[in-house]
Design an enzyme around this catalytic site. Structure first.
Site, PDB file in Angstrom:
ATOM      1  CB  CYS A 170     -10.208  40.331 -33.055  1.00  0.00           C
ATOM      2  SG  CYS A 170      -8.840  39.096 -34.019  1.00  0.00           S
ATOM      3  CG  LEU A 223      -4.431  42.003 -35.073  1.00  0.00           C
ATOM      4  CD1 LEU A 223      -4.021  42.905 -36.261  1.00  0.00           C
ATOM      5  CD2 LEU A 223      -4.156  42.348 -33.782  1.00  0.00           C
ATOM      6  CG  ASN A 252     -10.614  40.243 -28.760  1.00  0.00           C
ATOM      7  OD1 ASN A 252      -9.521  40.277 -29.415  1.00  0.00           O
ATOM      8  ND2 ASN A 252     -10.771  40.983 -27.706  1.00  0.00           N
ATOM      9  N   GLY A 253      -9.214  37.194 -28.971  1.00  0.00           N
ATOM     10  CA  GLY A 253      -8.237  36.808 -28.114  1.00  0.00           C
ATOM     11  C   GLY A 253      -7.412  35.836 -28.744  1.00  0.00           C
ATOM     12  CB  THR A 302      -3.622  56.823 -12.964  1.00  0.00           C
ATOM     13  OG1 THR A 302      -2.315  56.237 -12.989  1.00  0.00           O
ATOM     14  CG2 THR A 302      -4.710  55.733 -12.949  1.00  0.00           C
ATOM     15  NE  ARG A 308      -1.929  62.602 -14.295  1.00  0.00           N
ATOM     16  CZ  ARG A 308      -1.674  62.623 -13.026  1.00  0.00           C
ATOM     17  NH1 ARG A 308      -0.983  61.991 -12.273  1.00  0.00           N
ATOM     18  NH2 ARG A 308      -2.111  63.798 -12.338  1.00  0.00           N
TER      19      ARG A 308
END
Length: 562
Positions: free
Chosen positions: A2, A51, A75-76, A289, A292
């Site tokens: 979320c 979410l 959130n979580g 990184t 990528r």
């Protein structure tokens, strides 16, 4: 995942301020496309973009206690919420949400309840009785979180930089494993495991105990009311890579072996390059990184969400805990090996956790990471690091203790040559030409004169390559504040090492690149090492006939599998 945004004590309770908070909260809507909520108490604002994974029908946020004096935006996921509910028999819960326990735990235990939570989380809790508040982030920093300060005395909390960077005088990463209390006016660490001191552990290696701990970590993360998948493991499986890339070949073979549903999606190098700006905007970094690796994960997440999946199990953390990166071959002793794993875990929130969280959340997808389970980390980090040391002559390659724990002769989990396959970093495993293509593209946009002046333009974390310069230009266009620049880590690295580990090999200082291929003398001989393992009885000799080699992919395409 979320998205949360809180503005606390801004001395402005006007309708205009409420509209501004709503506007900023909508910048996080990609993280929670299922519902939006905002609670205002005077000049305190707690907003939420949801979410829906657990209790989709009634778990909308913010959440409250019985008399609505305690307000929480979260959130979580709280994996042990069922057990916690049982410990609160005198409380009435309004929803079936796993996060509903937080307000009630605060009523019972005050600010000291955070260590009771088993999960990944970031939350803001407001006690309207005295307008005090607390903010907390999970132990490792699986969920992303930022804190900012306004000139009006306000404190801002947001899941992403984009929720607060335009309205704060200063902002920074909220440290993982910490709690901020308005009563105390500062941070305190709530997560204090034994390994954090970097003292060398001495527990003997027990493969069965390690396997059981990981199985428990996975099982608890299967808590969901929506369809889910797994990245490159079991059930509905997803993977992404360039055409003929190492990971795709291995994934197809594993899918055939396990009989799982396997989806494979392809993208070209150009597809990835076209997505770079979106990736940097969503992942909020200029670290080479991370970008990528985030790009293929970003593209894969979009495909996964299009199939109706809202949650996936992913493997972040294993390389940090077990020394899986190829540069660990050069660890001089077990003390240095262990200290490096500790440093890597502590920095995960700036790298792999940030990538996994934001690349997936960009499309309303949640990634759960069982390797970063607190109990599993405790067991894995208590192992005498002598067992984790890479000793090819004894048949012990990178992450050997983890591979051995799942090497079951009677009921094998994987084919031997897959179980003992050399580590490939995500950005390499999707196809070696992906990185080469990025470097070539950056060289078209950054000239030598720009590089000569880099130290004057970018005084903090000065880019040393054209690729890094290219990403930095894009980042600062989206996030021009100095505070934003400071949220991104820097320093020398080879094959994803910390700066300290670069000292392990004098040759590495001349080949500083985060790609696993930069671990000279390790990656290039990596597949030959399997011959050593075969002689030790680990890999069947007949497998050596078809060992993969370094590939030159001329016009690659990336594939996503599930």
């Amino acid at each position: 995942m979320c998205g949360i945004l809180a503005v606390l004590g801004c001395s402005d309770d006007s309708q205009a301020k409420r509209v501004r908070v709503l506007e900023l909260s909508r910048r996080l809507k990609h993280r929670g496309p299922d519902w939006s909520g905002l609670h205002q108490h005077g000049d305190f604002y707690l907003s939420h973009q949801r979410l829906a994974i657990i209790d989709p029908a009634s778990g909308d946020q913010p959440l409250f206690n019985e008399d609505q004096t305690i307000v929480v935006t979260v959130n979580g996921e709280i994996y042990n919420h069922a057990e916690l509910r049982k410990s609160l028999p005198n409380h009435k819960f309004r929803t079936g949400s796993d996060c509903d326990v937080i307000a009630h735990l605060y009523e019972e235990h005050g600010e000291n309840f955070v260590s009771m939570l088993d999960g990944m989380f970031s939350f803001v809790l407001l006690d309207t009785r005295d307008n005090s508040f607390i903010v907390a982030r999970d132990a490792i920093g699986i969920t992303s979180l930022y804190i900012g300060w306004g000139l009006d005395g306000s404190i801002w909390i947001s899941s992403e930089l984009k929720g607060l960077h335009d309205d704060c005088e200063h902002f920074e990463c909220f440290p993982p494993g910490h709690l901020y209390s308005s009563k105390n006016g500062g941070f305190r660490r709530w997560y204090n495991p034994l390994w954090f001191s970097e003292a060398i552990p001495s527990t003997p290696y027990d493969p069965l105990a390690l396997r059981r701990a990981f199985e428990k970590a996975v099982i608890k993360r299967l808590m969901t009311d929506v369809p889910f998948g797994v990245l490159f493991i079991r059930r509905t499986r997803f993977i992404i890579g360039l055409e003929n890339s190492p990971d795709l070949k291995a994934a197809r073979e594993v899918a055939d072996y396990l009989g799982t549903v396997h989806h494979e999606f392809h993208f070209t190098v150009q597809d990835g390059i076209d997505a770079i700006e979106d990736v940097i905007y969503h992942v909020e970094t200029y670290d080479v990184t991370t970008i990528r690796a985030s790009t293929p994960m970003f593209l894969m997440s979009r495909k996964i969400k299009a199939l109706g999946v809202k949650m996936v199990i992913s493997g972040e953390g294993a390389d940090e805990i077990f020394g899986g990166y190829l540069y660990f071959h050069k660890a001089p002793n077990k003390e240095e090996f262990h200290s490096e794993t500790c440093r890597k875990i502590k920095a995960l929130h700036q790298y792999d956790c940030l990538r996994a969280n934001k690349s997936t959340s960009a499309w309303g997808l949640e990634a759960r990471v069982p390797f970063l389970d607190k109990d599993f980390i405790d067991i894995a980090m208590a192992i005498d690091p002598e067992w984790k040391m890479i000793k090819l002559g004894e048949g012990r390659m990178e992450k050997w203790v983890l591979r051995r724990a799942f090497d079951d002769e009677e009921n094998p989990y994987l084919p031997k040559h897959i179980l003992y396959r050399q580590k490939e970093q995500f950005s390499d495993g999707v196809g070696y030409s992906w990185i080469d293509g990025l470097k070539a593209h950056a060289a078209l946009h950054v000239n030598d004169k720009m590089m000569q002046n880099a130290k004057h333009i970018f005084r903090h974390n000065t880019p040393t390559t054209k690729e890094a310069y290219y990403y930095r230009m894009i980042f600062e266009r989206f996030f021009p504040q100095n505070s934003a620049t400071l949220t991104v880590p820097g320093g020398p690295s080879v094959a994803c090492s910390t700066a300290k580990a670069v000292e392990w090999d004098a040759a590495w200082s001349n080949n500083l690149d985060p790609s696993g291929r930069a671990a000279s003398g390790v990656h290039l001989s990596g597949y030959e090492q399997q011959a050593v393992l075969a002689s030790a009885g680990v890999v069947p000799p007949e497998i050596l006939v078809n060992l993969p080699r370094m590939m030159n992919v001329a016009a690659p395409g990336v594939a996503i599998q599930s």
